[in-house]
Design a protein around this motif. Structure first.
Motif, mmCIF file in Angstrom:
data_model
loop_
_atom_site.group_PDB
_atom_site.id
_atom_site.type_symbol
_atom_site.label_atom_id
_atom_site.label_comp_id
_atom_site.label_asym_id
_atom_site.label_seq_id
_atom_site.Cartn_x
_atom_site.Cartn_y
_atom_site.Cartn_z
ATOM 1 N N VAL A 48 0.847 -1.185 0.000
ATOM 2 C CA VAL A 48 0.000 0.000 0.000
ATOM 3 C C VAL A 48 0.887 1.241 0.000
ATOM 4 O O VAL A 48 1.795 1.360 0.835
ATOM 5 N N ASP A 49 0.655 2.146 -0.927
ATOM 6 C CA ASP A 49 1.243 3.481 -0.891
ATOM 7 C C ASP A 49 0.199 4.416 -0.304
ATOM 8 O O ASP A 49 -0.921 4.507 -0.828
ATOM 9 N N ALA A 50 0.546 5.101 0.774
ATOM 10 C CA ALA A 50 -0.395 5.981 1.469
ATOM 11 C C ALA A 50 0.127 7.410 1.381
ATOM 12 O O ALA A 50 1.203 7.717 1.891
ATOM 13 N N ILE A 51 -0.629 8.278 0.722
ATOM 14 C CA ILE A 51 -0.170 9.650 0.498
ATOM 15 C C ILE A 51 -1.107 10.651 1.165
ATOM 16 O O ILE A 51 -2.331 10.481 1.170
ATOM 17 N N ASP A 52 -0.514 11.687 1.733
ATOM 18 C CA ASP A 52 -1.288 12.769 2.343
ATOM 19 C C ASP A 52 -0.425 14.025 2.304
ATOM 20 O O ASP A 52 0.799 13.947 2.463
ATOM 21 N N ARG A 53 -1.057 15.179 2.126
ATOM 22 C CA ARG A 53 -0.283 16.418 2.060
ATOM 23 C C ARG A 53 -0.080 17.064 3.427
ATOM 24 O O ARG A 53 0.552 18.123 3.528
ATOM 25 N N SER A 54 -0.592 16.440 4.479
ATOM 26 C CA SER A 54 -0.408 16.947 5.839
ATOM 27 C C SER A 54 0.741 16.212 6.514
ATOM 28 O O SER A 54 0.698 14.994 6.700
ATOM 29 N N ALA A 55 1.772 16.953 6.898
ATOM 30 C CA ALA A 55 2.914 16.342 7.584
ATOM 31 C C ALA A 55 2.503 15.737 8.922
ATOM 32 O O ALA A 55 3.031 14.698 9.336
ATOM 33 N N VAL A 56 1.560 16.382 9.593
ATOM 34 C CA VAL A 56 1.082 15.859 10.885
ATOM 35 C C VAL A 56 0.443 14.484 10.694
ATOM 36 O O VAL A 56 0.687 13.551 11.465
ATOM 37 N N MET A 57 -0.378 14.349 9.650
ATOM 38 C CA MET A 57 -1.043 13.080 9.392
ATOM 39 C C MET A 57 -0.053 12.000 8.969
ATOM 40 O O MET A 57 -0.149 10.842 9.404
ATOM 41 N N ILE A 58 0.913 12.352 8.126
ATOM 42 C CA ILE A 58 1.892 11.364 7.689
ATOM 43 C C ILE A 58 2.748 10.892 8.863
ATOM 44 O O ILE A 58 3.053 9.694 8.973
ATOM 45 N N ASP A 59 3.113 11.796 9.751
ATOM 46 C CA ASP A 59 3.872 11.383 10.936
ATOM 47 C C ASP A 59 3.060 10.406 11.785
ATOM 48 O O ASP A 59 3.594 9.416 12.293
ATOM 49 N N ASN A 68 4.362 -3.152 5.219
ATOM 50 C CA ASN A 68 4.030 -3.166 3.792
ATOM 51 C C ASN A 68 3.254 -1.938 3.346
ATOM 52 O O ASN A 68 2.647 -1.919 2.272
ATOM 53 N N VAL A 69 3.287 -0.883 4.168
ATOM 54 C CA VAL A 69 2.698 0.411 3.801
ATOM 55 C C VAL A 69 3.816 1.442 3.691
ATOM 56 O O VAL A 69 4.622 1.599 4.607
ATOM 57 N N ARG A 70 3.867 2.127 2.559
ATOM 58 C CA ARG A 70 4.826 3.218 2.364
ATOM 59 C C ARG A 70 4.086 4.535 2.498
ATOM 60 O O ARG A 70 3.163 4.824 1.723
ATOM 61 N N CYS A 71 4.462 5.356 3.465
ATOM 62 C CA CYS A 71 3.819 6.639 3.704
ATOM 63 C C CYS A 71 4.542 7.723 2.911
ATOM 64 O O CYS A 71 5.774 7.832 2.961
ATOM 65 N N MET A 72 3.766 8.518 2.190
ATOM 66 C CA MET A 72 4.314 9.526 1.286
ATOM 67 C C MET A 72 3.715 10.891 1.611
ATOM 68 O O MET A 72 2.495 11.062 1.578
ATOM 69 N N LEU A 73 4.571 11.863 1.937
ATOM 70 C CA LEU A 73 4.118 13.228 2.167
ATOM 71 C C LEU A 73 4.075 13.948 0.826
ATOM 72 O O LEU A 73 5.093 14.082 0.148
ATOM 73 N N GLY A 74 2.892 14.404 0.422
ATOM 74 C CA GLY A 74 2.799 15.119 -0.840
ATOM 75 C C GLY A 74 1.372 15.263 -1.315
ATOM 76 O O GLY A 74 0.444 14.642 -0.802
ATOM 77 N N ASP A 75 1.218 16.109 -2.322
ATOM 78 C CA ASP A 75 -0.064 16.336 -2.990
ATOM 79 C C ASP A 75 -0.125 15.397 -4.185
ATOM 80 O O ASP A 75 0.783 15.382 -5.022
ATOM 81 N N VAL A 76 -1.184 14.611 -4.299
ATOM 82 C CA VAL A 76 -1.272 13.635 -5.379
ATOM 83 C C VAL A 76 -1.266 14.316 -6.748
ATOM 84 O O VAL A 76 -0.871 13.710 -7.756
ATOM 85 N N LEU A 77 -1.649 15.586 -6.812
ATOM 86 C CA LEU A 77 -1.630 16.312 -8.076
ATOM 87 C C LEU A 77 -0.219 16.727 -8.483
ATOM 88 O O LEU A 77 0.023 17.042 -9.650
ATOM 89 N N ALA A 78 0.711 16.723 -7.532
ATOM 90 C CA ALA A 78 2.078 17.161 -7.818
ATOM 91 C C ALA A 78 3.099 16.047 -7.671
ATOM 92 O O ALA A 78 4.273 16.243 -7.977
ATOM 93 N N THR A 79 2.680 14.889 -7.206
ATOM 94 C CA THR A 79 3.587 13.772 -6.981
ATOM 95 C C THR A 79 3.597 12.858 -8.200
ATOM 96 O O THR A 79 2.534 12.367 -8.608
ATOM 97 N N PRO A 80 4.755 12.610 -8.800
ATOM 98 C CA PRO A 80 4.791 11.712 -9.968
ATOM 99 C C PRO A 80 4.328 10.303 -9.598
ATOM 100 O O PRO A 80 4.829 9.707 -8.644
ATOM 101 N N LEU A 81 3.375 9.778 -10.352
ATOM 102 C CA LEU A 81 2.873 8.425 -10.166
ATOM 103 C C LEU A 81 3.113 7.646 -11.453
ATOM 104 O O LEU A 81 2.742 8.108 -12.528
ATOM 105 N N ALA A 82 3.720 6.489 -11.330
ATOM 106 C CA ALA A 82 4.022 5.694 -12.516
ATOM 107 C C ALA A 82 2.732 5.255 -13.202
ATOM 108 O O ALA A 82 1.754 4.873 -12.544
ATOM 109 N N GLU A 83 2.739 5.300 -14.518
ATOM 110 C CA GLU A 83 1.560 4.914 -15.274
ATOM 111 C C GLU A 83 1.267 3.425 -15.090
ATOM 112 O O GLU A 83 2.161 2.584 -15.183
ATOM 113 N N GLY A 84 0.000 3.123 -14.786
ATOM 114 C CA GLY A 84 -0.416 1.734 -14.622
ATOM 115 C C GLY A 84 0.177 1.029 -13.421
ATOM 116 O O GLY A 84 0.235 -0.207 -13.391
ATOM 117 N N ALA A 85 0.576 1.778 -12.408
ATOM 118 C CA ALA A 85 1.294 1.186 -11.271
ATOM 119 C C ALA A 85 0.391 0.477 -10.269
ATOM 120 O O ALA A 85 0.860 -0.382 -9.516
#
Length: 211
Positions: A48-59, A68-85
């Motif tokens: 699972v890739d888990a993304i959120d733009r709030s640093a408080v929430m990601i922490d 098996n969860v990767r936490c990602m700080l960022g905006d999904v509109l600005a974070t590169p996502l591999a096609e068909g991933a």
């Protein structure tokens, strides 16, 4: 009323889990918050890739999720996502913070053919068209709140208890679109998507990418 509060987001997790395709090994959780749903997903899929733009929430999520969860700080509109991933992309109470005509194409590109986008978000009230649903929601919220509180006090699980991190979550903005307006916007971007009003102040969006 406060003592009867329960998490509508947690309540609809099961609905989203039922939408996961088969096979499903990699999922993106958009707006993961404190990681509660990502943790549930991690019990069912390999990664699972888990993304959120709030640093408080990601922490908070990093302290709660399994390996098996990767936490990602960022905006999904600005974070590169591999096609068909991803086999599935899910989201709870996040899409109403973003322009649908911008975010949905981004998510669709990141989804494999046959994959599923499944989301639950907040609509703007539309009392003229949805008064019966609103009435059922008010009554149901109280009745279920009493039942869930009894079950929790008897030690029979969390039963949609509000998360401890609730008070530090970012402020929820008023949703800009009614369910009817969401349905029209989504249809223009994701033909064949299903959008329907849910009882407890949410709408659902489900779309399977053509194979």
């Amino acid at each position: 009323m406060g003592k009867l509060n329960w998490s509508h987001n947690a309540y609809y997790q099961r609905f989203l889990i039922r939408q996961l395709p088969t096979p499903c090994t990699r999922v993106l959780d958009v707006g993961c918050g404190a990681g509660g749903f990502a943790t549930e997903l991690a019990r069912r899929v390999e990664h699972v890739d888990a993304i959120d733009r709030s640093a408080v929430m990601i922490d908070a999520a990093k302290r709660a999720v399994p390996e098996n969860v990767r936490c990602m700080l960022g905006d999904v509109l600005a974070t590169p996502l591999a096609e068909g991933a991803y086999d599935a992309i899910v989201s709870i109470s996040t899409l109403h913070h973003m322009p649908l005509d911008e975010v949905l194409p981004v998510l669709a590109r990141a989804l494999r053919p046959g994959g599923v986008i499944a989301a639950v978000a907040l609509p703007r009230p539309d009392l003229l068209r949805e008064l019966p649903v609103e009435s059922v929601a008010v009554i149901g919220h109280r009745l279920l709140g009493m039942a869930f509180r009894i079950l929790r006090t008897r030690g029979r699980g969390s039963w949609y208890a509000v998360e401890e991190t609730h008070d530090v979550m970012p402020v929820v903005l008023d949703p800009p679109l009614t369910t009817r307006q969401v349905r029209a916007r989504v249809a223009a971007v994701l033909p064949g998507a299903r959008v329907r009003r849910l009882v407890f102040w949410r709408y659902s969006l489900v779309w399977r990418k053509p194979a």
